[in-house]
Every structure is written in structure tokens, then in C-alpha cells.
Design an enzyme around this catalytic site. Structure first.
Site, mmCIF file in Angstrom:
data_model
loop_
_atom_site.group_PDB
_atom_site.id
_atom_site.type_symbol
_atom_site.label_atom_id
_atom_site.label_comp_id
_atom_site.label_asym_id
_atom_site.label_seq_id
_atom_site.Cartn_x
_atom_site.Cartn_y
_atom_site.Cartn_z
ATOM 1 N N ASP A 289 -61.297 -95.526 -21.970
ATOM 2 C CA ASP A 289 -61.334 -97.003 -21.149
ATOM 3 C C ASP A 289 -61.525 -97.795 -22.520
ATOM 4 O O ASP A 289 -60.878 -98.928 -22.328
ATOM 5 C CB ASP A 289 -62.886 -96.661 -20.797
ATOM 6 C CG ASP A 289 -63.333 -98.030 -19.967
ATOM 7 O OD1 ASP A 289 -64.491 -98.019 -19.484
ATOM 8 O OD2 ASP A 289 -62.470 -98.951 -19.750
ATOM 9 N N ASP B 199 -50.760 -91.562 -26.981
ATOM 10 C CA ASP B 199 -51.831 -92.498 -26.661
ATOM 11 C C ASP B 199 -51.477 -93.467 -25.530
ATOM 12 O O ASP B 199 -50.591 -94.072 -25.361
ATOM 13 C CB ASP B 199 -52.039 -93.621 -27.913
ATOM 14 C CG ASP B 199 -52.865 -94.688 -27.920
ATOM 15 O OD1 ASP B 199 -53.326 -95.216 -28.875
ATOM 16 O OD2 ASP B 199 -53.359 -95.016 -26.526
ATOM 17 N N TYR C 63 -67.294 -87.389 -19.441
ATOM 18 C CA TYR C 63 -67.697 -86.960 -17.986
ATOM 19 C C TYR C 63 -67.768 -85.299 -17.910
ATOM 20 O O TYR C 63 -68.453 -84.818 -16.710
ATOM 21 C CB TYR C 63 -67.103 -87.449 -16.796
ATOM 22 C CG TYR C 63 -67.267 -88.968 -16.669
ATOM 23 C CD1 TYR C 63 -68.434 -89.469 -17.298
ATOM 24 C CD2 TYR C 63 -66.810 -89.737 -15.480
ATOM 25 C CE1 TYR C 63 -68.961 -91.158 -17.143
ATOM 26 C CE2 TYR C 63 -67.330 -90.805 -15.270
ATOM 27 C CZ TYR C 63 -68.276 -91.725 -15.898
ATOM 28 O OH TYR C 63 -68.577 -92.897 -15.851
HETATM 29 N N1 APR Z 1 -54.871 -92.362 -24.673
HETATM 30 C C1 APR Z 1 -54.972 -91.159 -23.699
HETATM 31 N N2 APR Z 1 -55.977 -90.280 -23.594
HETATM 32 C C2 APR Z 1 -57.017 -90.650 -24.161
HETATM 33 C C3 APR Z 1 -57.279 -91.709 -25.289
HETATM 34 C C4 APR Z 1 -55.888 -92.400 -25.416
HETATM 35 N N3 APR Z 1 -55.932 -93.513 -26.059
HETATM 36 N N4 APR Z 1 -58.482 -91.741 -25.398
HETATM 37 C C5 APR Z 1 -58.852 -90.716 -25.096
HETATM 38 N N5 APR Z 1 -58.426 -90.117 -24.264
HETATM 39 C C6 APR Z 1 -58.714 -88.909 -23.517
HETATM 40 C C7 APR Z 1 -59.866 -88.058 -23.830
HETATM 41 O O1 APR Z 1 -59.542 -87.178 -25.210
HETATM 42 C C8 APR Z 1 -60.191 -87.163 -22.634
HETATM 43 O O2 APR Z 1 -59.090 -86.239 -22.679
HETATM 44 O O3 APR Z 1 -58.965 -89.313 -22.046
HETATM 45 C C9 APR Z 1 -59.507 -88.257 -21.369
HETATM 46 C C10 APR Z 1 -60.659 -88.753 -20.583
HETATM 47 O O4 APR Z 1 -61.924 -88.812 -21.601
HETATM 48 P P1 APR Z 1 -62.786 -90.177 -21.438
HETATM 49 O O5 APR Z 1 -61.951 -91.473 -22.064
HETATM 50 O O6 APR Z 1 -64.167 -89.767 -22.208
HETATM 51 O O7 APR Z 1 -63.076 -90.168 -19.708
HETATM 52 P P2 APR Z 1 -63.972 -89.621 -18.811
HETATM 53 O O8 APR Z 1 -64.416 -88.154 -19.248
HETATM 54 O O9 APR Z 1 -63.487 -90.049 -17.590
HETATM 55 O O10 APR Z 1 -65.288 -90.332 -18.842
HETATM 56 C C11 APR Z 1 -65.606 -91.676 -18.634
HETATM 57 O O11 APR Z 1 -66.238 -92.779 -20.451
HETATM 58 O O12 APR Z 1 -65.342 -94.315 -21.988
HETATM 59 C C12 APR Z 1 -66.347 -93.880 -20.777
HETATM 60 O O13 APR Z 1 -66.512 -96.036 -19.598
HETATM 61 C C13 APR Z 1 -65.996 -94.695 -19.559
HETATM 62 O O14 APR Z 1 -68.231 -94.235 -18.527
HETATM 63 C C14 APR Z 1 -66.776 -93.845 -18.531
HETATM 64 C C15 APR Z 1 -66.567 -92.339 -19.017
#
Ligand code: APR
Length: 173
Positions: A35, A11, A122
Site C-alpha cells: 500500500d 515490485d 495482516y
Molecule cells: N510489490 C509487490 N508486493 C509487495 C510490495 C511491492 N512493492 N511491497 C510489499 N509487498 C508484499 C509483501 O511482501 C507481502 O507479501 O505484499 C504482500 C502483502 O503485504 P502487505 O503490504 O503488508 O499487505 P497486507 O498483509 O494485506 O496488510 C495490509 O498493511 O500496508 C498496510 O495499509 C495496509 O493496513 C493495510 C495492511
């Protein structure tokens, strides 16, 4: 795989590094995924500061304090939404990493943790994103010798396995 790069399962909000990178959206208003987790762990001060930044362009990055996070800084970057690969997604994703490293260098950040940018909501294909991420991280470590350690923090097993498999293709520095 260069020893200054670590690929870990975990995490990102728990990482004791100088800066963690947030996969944000262009409004910098907290979303879900990593995020949401970062904003939840940091507390309301993060959203306050993000509001004052007035958004962030795709491929760009902006920096805030870390508030209640163990990390001192949060570098917010906005990855590309996957549209099949014909809208410069690869280049925009690469630019995210370069933008984050440029800010890290400017702020004398020594240790940095990245999530797998754009491969969640995304929809960017994970293996394709891994290759771009590891190539850019390796290039940045050559460009910025003061950066001591970069961790890629994978939240789920599939992402972790992809990064580990692809990292085997990368020669030692
Ligand atoms: N620690 C590390 N990685 C994480 C965590 C965490 N606590 N939570 C989620 N992830 C991982 C997900 O499993 C994925 O592999 O982060 C990676 C990116 O996924 P997303 O968070 O969905 O990000 P992204 O694909 O870049 O989409 C961004 O999602 O949350 C919204 O505001 C954000 O609109 C933006 C979009």
C-alpha cells in the site's frame, strides 16, 4: 498452470499492466507494505482520490486512477486480518479476488497484477493464501474471457516459492 497466469518476483509498482491491485486497509489511507509502495510511486493524487472514496469494506474493492504509476488503474481491496482461521478469513480473502475481477471486467481491464493480499502485515498464512488466490484467479479467467493476463507479483522469495510450488498443483486449463 494456465498460461494466462504468471507468477513473478518483483515490485508491483513497476508493472506495465492495465491495473495493479493494492492490499489496502478499510480507511484507504496509505499504510506501509505494498500500500505504501503504491502510494509513494503514484504520488499525492492517489491519496486525494482515495479520500473521496470514503473507505472500503473487507472483501470489497474500489478503483482509482494510477497517476504516476505505469498502470492506468489501481484496484484497492481490503483483505482479512488473520485471526487463526475461525473468522471467515478464507471467504473474505476469496471475495477480495472476486471483487477485483468484477471491477476489472466492468472497466474493460485486460491485464492485471495482484500482490499476495493479506500475507504481510495482516498475517494470513502464505501457502493457505496462495491456494485461495490461485483458485480464484483460475475461476475468474474462466468467467471473464476478456481478461488476457493475470500476474501475481511476489516481493520476497518465500512468497514467490510458495506460489510456484502451489501452482504446480493446478492443472493446465
Ligand atoms: N510489490 C509487490 N508486493 C509487495 C510490495 C511491492 N512493492 N511491497 C510489499 N509487498 C508484499 C509483501 O511482501 C507481502 O507479501 O505484499 C504482500 C502483502 O503485504 P502487505 O503490504 O503488508 O499487505 P497486507 O498483509 O494485506 O496488510 C495490509 O498493511 O500496508 C498496510 O495499509 C495496509 O493496513 C493495510 C495492511
Amino acid at each position: 498452470m494456465p498460461e494466462r497466469i504468471a507468477i513473478i518476483r518483483g515490485d508491483i509498482t513497476k508493472q506495465k499492466v492495465d491495473a495493479i491491485v493494492n492490499a489496502a486497509n478499510s480507511s484507504l489511507v496509505a499504510g506501509g507494505g505494498v500500500d505504501g509502495a503504491i502510494h509513494h510511486a503514484a504520488g499525492p493524487g492517489l491519496a486525494e482520490e482515495c479520500r473521496r472514496l470514503k473507505g472500503c469494506e473487507k472483501g470489497e474493492a474500489k478503483i482509482t486512477k494510477g497517476y504516476n504509476l505505469p498502470a492506468r488503474w489501481v484496484i484497492h481491496t481490503v483483505g482479512p486480518v488473520w485471526h487463526g482461521g475461525r473468522k471467515d478469513e478464507d471467504e473474505i480473502l476469496a471475495r477480495c479476488y472476486r471483487s477485483c475481477f468484477k471491477l476489472a471486467d466492468q472497466h474493460k481491464i485486460r491485464t492485471l497484477a495482484f500482490p499476495s493480499i493479506s500475507t504481510g502485515a495482516y498475517g494470513f498464512p502464505v501457502e493457505r493464501a496462495c491456494r485461495i488466490a490461485l483458485r480464484e484467479i483460475k475461476g475468474a479467467l474462466e468467467k471473464y474471457p476478456n481478461i488476457e493476463k493475470v500476474s501475481v507479483v511476489c516481493f520476497d522469495k518465500k512468497t514467490h516459492d510458495s506460489y510456484l510450488t502451489i501452482s504446480e498443483e493446478i492443472p493446465e486449463e
